[in-house]
Enzyme design. Structure first.
Site, PDB file in Angstrom:
ATOM      1  N   ASN A 186      63.830   9.604   2.156  1.00 54.87           N
ATOM      2  CA  ASN A 186      64.726   8.339   2.505  1.00 54.87           C
ATOM      3  C   ASN A 186      64.373   7.268   3.193  1.00 54.87           C
ATOM      4  O   ASN A 186      63.122   7.469   3.867  1.00 54.87           O
ATOM      5  CB  ASN A 186      64.870   9.629   4.459  1.00 54.87           C
ATOM      6  CG  ASN A 186      66.168   9.264   4.950  1.00 54.87           C
ATOM      7  OD1 ASN A 186      66.848   8.604   4.357  1.00 54.87           O
ATOM      8  ND2 ASN A 186      66.234   9.482   6.263  1.00 54.87           N
TER       9      ASN A 186
ATOM     10  N   HIS B 214      64.171   5.442   6.510  1.00 57.35           N
ATOM     11  CA  HIS B 214      64.927   4.841   8.137  1.00 57.35           C
ATOM     12  C   HIS B 214      64.842   3.825   9.418  1.00 57.35           C
ATOM     13  O   HIS B 214      63.506   3.551   8.545  1.00 57.35           O
ATOM     14  CB  HIS B 214      64.299   6.642   9.447  1.00 57.35           C
ATOM     15  CG  HIS B 214      64.985   6.462   9.936  1.00 57.35           C
ATOM     16  ND1 HIS B 214      65.816   6.512  10.994  1.00 57.35           N
ATOM     17  CD2 HIS B 214      64.357   6.488  11.855  1.00 57.35           C
ATOM     18  CE1 HIS B 214      66.199   7.030  12.134  1.00 57.35           C
ATOM     19  NE2 HIS B 214      65.060   6.543  12.616  1.00 57.35           N
TER      20      HIS B 214
ATOM     21  N   SER C 200      61.196   2.809   7.965  1.00 59.82           N
ATOM     22  CA  SER C 200      60.149   3.653   7.542  1.00 59.82           C
ATOM     23  C   SER C 200      60.649   4.463   6.178  1.00 59.82           C
ATOM     24  O   SER C 200      61.895   4.433   6.349  1.00 59.82           O
ATOM     25  CB  SER C 200      59.618   4.596   8.497  1.00 59.82           C
ATOM     26  OG  SER C 200      59.505   4.056   9.519  1.00 59.82           O
TER      27      SER C 200
ATOM     28  N   ASP D  43      64.176  13.532  10.329  1.00 59.64           N
ATOM     29  CA  ASP D  43      63.004  11.958  10.836  1.00 59.64           C
ATOM     30  C   ASP D  43      61.852  12.092  10.676  1.00 59.64           C
ATOM     31  O   ASP D  43      61.178  11.594  11.431  1.00 59.64           O
ATOM     32  CB  ASP D  43      63.680  11.393  11.013  1.00 59.64           C
ATOM     33  CG  ASP D  43      64.984  10.544  10.916  1.00 59.64           C
ATOM     34  OD1 ASP D  43      65.567  10.168  10.021  1.00 59.64           O
ATOM     35  OD2 ASP D  43      66.066  10.146  11.791  1.00 59.64           O
TER      36      ASP D  43
END
Length: 203
Positions: A109, A111, A138, A147
């Protein structure tokens, strides 16, 4: 490069990070191949973009389904396309633990903050209210905690005196478009080198 990692990108909106991943492949002999773009929003603009890039698409509304049922449908589609790695790119749905566990170590992912700071939503407003000098983005490995997975790469953005959440979001997004393709490619090269620090799909 032979034997590229088969990647699915999950989106919910315009798909600008998906577009960055696709355009990077045109310039670099990447270790990844985009084999599917999937969305929980059938009208997502990013699906149109994906088809223009020649990438197969799948969409199914999550409305009327519980999270586990929707994630089961998504998982079936990923496996039907022999997906090896999932890249979240503006996917605005929390994945269920039951979905994540079989894919652990194979979901990335991006972020819009310098993790582990400012997890969750509304990051740009929170960063400005805190008086931070820098923010950024990030790329991390997804775990069951929001996260919270290992960070693979980060990119800093200096905050300007007149920044608003909107102007900051725009500049951070520009960095996301640079960082995500490089981080995804590097991670896939590590996988293809035979280094397997995580269990794969279906474990």
């Amino acid at each position: 490069m032979a034997e590229k990692v088969r990647v699915a990108v999950l989106i919910s909106g315009r798909g600008s990070n998906m577009q960055a991943l696709a355009e990077y492949r045109r310039e670099v002999d990447t270790a990844y191949e985009l084999v599917l773009v999937a969305s929980n929003v059938p009208e997502a603009r990013g699906l149109v973009l994906a088809r223009r890039f020649g990438i197969k698409t799948w969409a199914h509304s999550h409305k009327g389904l519980d999270r586990a049922e929707f994630d089961r449908l998504l998982d079936e589609e990923l496996r039907r396309h022999d997906v090896e790695l999932i890249a979240l790119a503006g996917y605005m749905r929390l994945l269920s633990p039951g979905f994540i566990r079989p894919w652990i170590g194979r979901i990335l992912n991006i972020h819009p903050s310098l993790l582990p700071e400012y997890k969750g939503l509304d990051t740009h407003r929170r960063v400005l209210l805190a008086g931070e000098e820098y923010t950024g983005c990030s790329v991390h490995i997804v775990t069951e905690e929001l996260d919270d997975g290992p960070v693979l790469a980060r990119s800093e953005v200096k905050i300007r005196g007149r920044d608003t959440p909107e102007t900051l979001a725009e500049r951070v997004l520009e960095e996301e478009h640079k960082l995500y393709p490089r981080a995804l490619d590097a991670f896939c090269r590590t996988l293809k080198s035979g280094y397997e620090p995580f269990t794969g799909p279906g474990a």
